[in-house]
Design a protein around this motif. Structure first.
Motif, mmCIF file in Angstrom:
data_model
loop_
_atom_site.group_PDB
_atom_site.id
_atom_site.type_symbol
_atom_site.label_atom_id
_atom_site.label_comp_id
_atom_site.label_asym_id
_atom_site.label_seq_id
_atom_site.Cartn_x
_atom_site.Cartn_y
_atom_site.Cartn_z
ATOM 1 N N ILE A 73 111.897 108.620 -53.465
ATOM 2 C CA ILE A 73 110.743 109.524 -53.367
ATOM 3 C C ILE A 73 109.454 108.712 -53.278
ATOM 4 N N GLY A 74 108.770 108.898 -52.147
ATOM 5 C CA GLY A 74 107.492 108.233 -51.930
ATOM 6 C C GLY A 74 106.340 109.193 -52.157
ATOM 7 N N GLU A 75 105.213 108.832 -51.579
ATOM 8 C CA GLU A 75 103.972 109.560 -51.889
ATOM 9 C C GLU A 75 103.700 110.673 -50.870
ATOM 10 N N ALA A 76 103.403 110.281 -49.668
ATOM 11 C CA ALA A 76 103.008 111.251 -48.636
ATOM 12 C C ALA A 76 103.132 110.579 -47.280
ATOM 13 N N PRO A 77 103.288 111.362 -46.223
ATOM 14 C CA PRO A 77 103.366 110.749 -44.895
ATOM 15 C C PRO A 77 102.070 110.020 -44.549
ATOM 16 N N GLY A 78 102.206 108.935 -43.797
ATOM 17 C CA GLY A 78 101.048 108.246 -43.243
ATOM 18 C C GLY A 78 100.923 108.591 -41.763
ATOM 19 N N PHE A 79 100.179 107.776 -41.048
ATOM 20 C CA PHE A 79 99.902 108.065 -39.636
ATOM 21 C C PHE A 79 101.184 108.198 -38.810
ATOM 22 N N TYR A 80 102.056 107.186 -38.898
ATOM 23 C CA TYR A 80 103.261 107.174 -38.048
ATOM 24 C C TYR A 80 104.240 108.269 -38.449
ATOM 25 N N GLU A 81 104.306 108.542 -39.772
ATOM 26 C CA GLU A 81 105.211 109.584 -40.260
ATOM 27 C C GLU A 81 104.750 110.946 -39.745
ATOM 28 N N ASP A 82 103.440 111.151 -39.765
ATOM 29 C CA ASP A 82 102.852 112.413 -39.273
ATOM 30 C C ASP A 82 103.132 112.576 -37.775
ATOM 31 N N GLN A 83 103.097 111.453 -37.052
ATOM 32 C CA GLN A 83 103.360 111.511 -35.604
ATOM 33 C C GLN A 83 104.831 111.798 -35.319
ATOM 34 N N GLN A 84 105.721 111.136 -36.090
ATOM 35 C CA GLN A 84 107.153 111.179 -35.773
ATOM 36 C C GLN A 84 107.932 112.223 -36.572
ATOM 37 N N GLY A 85 107.322 112.743 -37.642
ATOM 38 C CA GLY A 85 108.016 113.763 -38.442
ATOM 39 C C GLY A 85 109.094 113.198 -39.342
ATOM 40 N N MET A 86 109.047 111.882 -39.583
ATOM 41 C CA MET A 86 110.064 111.240 -40.439
ATOM 42 C C MET A 86 109.372 110.390 -41.492
ATOM 43 N N PRO A 87 109.917 110.373 -42.729
ATOM 44 C CA PRO A 87 109.282 109.564 -43.767
ATOM 45 C C PRO A 87 109.548 108.078 -43.571
ATOM 46 N N PHE A 88 108.608 107.277 -43.992
ATOM 47 C CA PHE A 88 108.768 105.813 -44.038
ATOM 48 C C PHE A 88 109.250 105.219 -42.715
ATOM 49 N N VAL A 89 108.483 105.463 -41.662
ATOM 50 C CA VAL A 89 108.813 104.855 -40.365
ATOM 51 C C VAL A 89 107.800 103.784 -39.950
ATOM 52 N N GLY A 90 106.709 103.657 -40.704
ATOM 53 C CA GLY A 90 105.715 102.619 -40.380
ATOM 54 C C GLY A 90 106.105 101.273 -41.001
ATOM 55 N N ARG A 91 105.113 100.396 -41.177
ATOM 56 C CA ARG A 91 105.413 99.053 -41.719
ATOM 57 C C ARG A 91 105.982 99.140 -43.135
ATOM 58 N N ALA A 92 105.432 100.039 -43.942
ATOM 59 C CA ALA A 92 105.964 100.205 -45.301
ATOM 60 C C ALA A 92 107.420 100.660 -45.236
ATOM 61 N N GLY A 93 107.709 101.495 -44.257
ATOM 62 C CA GLY A 93 109.083 101.984 -44.078
ATOM 63 C C GLY A 93 110.041 100.862 -43.704
ATOM 64 N N GLN A 94 109.545 99.946 -42.856
ATOM 65 C CA GLN A 94 110.406 98.811 -42.476
ATOM 66 C C GLN A 94 110.728 97.958 -43.700
ATOM 67 N N LEU A 95 109.715 97.801 -44.570
ATOM 68 C CA LEU A 95 109.975 97.021 -45.791
ATOM 69 C C LEU A 95 110.941 97.777 -46.709
ATOM 70 N N LEU A 96 110.775 99.085 -46.803
ATOM 71 C CA LEU A 96 111.706 99.870 -47.626
ATOM 72 C C LEU A 96 113.140 99.708 -47.113
ATOM 73 N N THR A 97 113.300 99.743 -45.786
ATOM 74 C CA THR A 97 114.626 99.574 -45.191
ATOM 75 C C THR A 97 115.208 98.206 -45.577
ATOM 76 N N ALA A 98 114.363 97.167 -45.524
ATOM 77 C CA ALA A 98 114.830 95.815 -45.886
ATOM 78 C C ALA A 98 115.187 95.745 -47.371
ATOM 79 N N MET A 99 114.417 96.426 -48.206
ATOM 80 C CA MET A 99 114.712 96.426 -49.650
ATOM 81 C C MET A 99 116.065 97.077 -49.909
ATOM 82 N N LEU A 100 116.334 98.157 -49.176
ATOM 83 C CA LEU A 100 117.632 98.832 -49.345
ATOM 84 C C LEU A 100 118.766 97.934 -48.871
ATOM 85 N N GLN A 101 118.528 97.264 -47.720
ATOM 86 C CA GLN A 101 119.566 96.376 -47.186
ATOM 87 C C GLN A 101 119.904 95.270 -48.179
#
Ligand code: URA
Length: 219
Positions: A73-101
């Motif tokens: 659970i994160g905070e709120a959509p940012g610019f890219y999330e608002d554009q794409q309709g998906m959470p954590f797809v910007g740079r922070a999202g890429q880092l989250l993906t790496a943390m999960l990996q």
């Protein structure tokens, strides 16, 4: 007679009793869901409960495995999330993906959502009334998923879910509980914070390892 009844006697007799250790695995209370996924998603998509609907491109409902053991659970959509309709797809999202990996999880293994479904203008902090209007959606998602563990990333998510305003450092490294569902909850840094403060990435990895270890007995 049950072993527990016998125990004081056996102990008094100097007899060692080996009992299975209580599992430290997280447990989750089950709350019956009141809306199904489709209705919930549709209600969120058309929501006008707060003024953020006026500035959003679209709502960002959440994504991932609806049977996930781990819900992030994160905070709120940012610019890219608002554009794409998906959470954590910007740079922070890429880092989250790496943390999960780093703990052997793919994004598809977990469910990812935010406290707010709509982007606050200029990514400002969510206002209390926005959090109040929006979080029934998140709470329904938690109810439907019944995750074994919640991971709150960042101050805003942690403070809302724990109803307390302690520092992130104080909240890290412990198992808390989200009181509404009694779901175990771990807190770590927000990946956007880690992008600005890379020296804390090591601490975040320790948190992720804690998530991994907590999930292990309950898979
Ligand atoms: N930050 C968040 O908290 N959530 C997102 O979806 C993107 C950035």
């Amino acid at each position: 007679m049950k072993n527990t009844t016998l125990l004081p006697y056996l102990t008094a007799m100097g007899i060692d009793v080996f009992a299975p250790r209580q599992s430290t695995a997280a447990t989750t209370a089950i709350i019956p869901p009141t809306l199904n996924w489709e209705r919930l998603q549709q209600q969120a998509a058309t929501c006008q409960r707060c003024s953020l609907h006026q500035t959003r491109t679209q709502t960002v409902f959440g994504v991932g495995n609806r049977q996930a053991a781990l819900m992030i659970i994160g905070e709120a959509p940012g610019f890219y999330e608002d554009q794409q309709g998906m959470p954590f797809v910007g740079r922070a999202g890429q880092l989250l993906t790496a943390m999960l990996q780093a703990i052997g999880l793919a994004r598809e293994d977990v469910y990812i959502a935010n406290i707010l479904k709509c982007r606050p203008p200029n990514n400002r902090d969510p206002l209390p009334e926005e959090v109040q209007s929006c979080t029934p959606f998140l709470e329904q998602q938690i109810t439907l998923i019944q995750p074994k563990l919640l991971l709150a990333v960042g101050r805003i998510a942690a403070h809302y879910l724990l109803k307390q305003k302690s520092s992130l450092e104080t909240l890290r490294g412990k198992i808390h509980y989200f009181s509404k569902s009694h779901t175990p909850l771990i807190v770590t840094f927000h990946p956007a914070y880690l992008l600005r403060n890379p020296q804390d990435k090591k601490k975040a990895l320790i948190d992720l390892q804690f998530v991994h270890d907590t999930l292990q007995p309950i898979h």
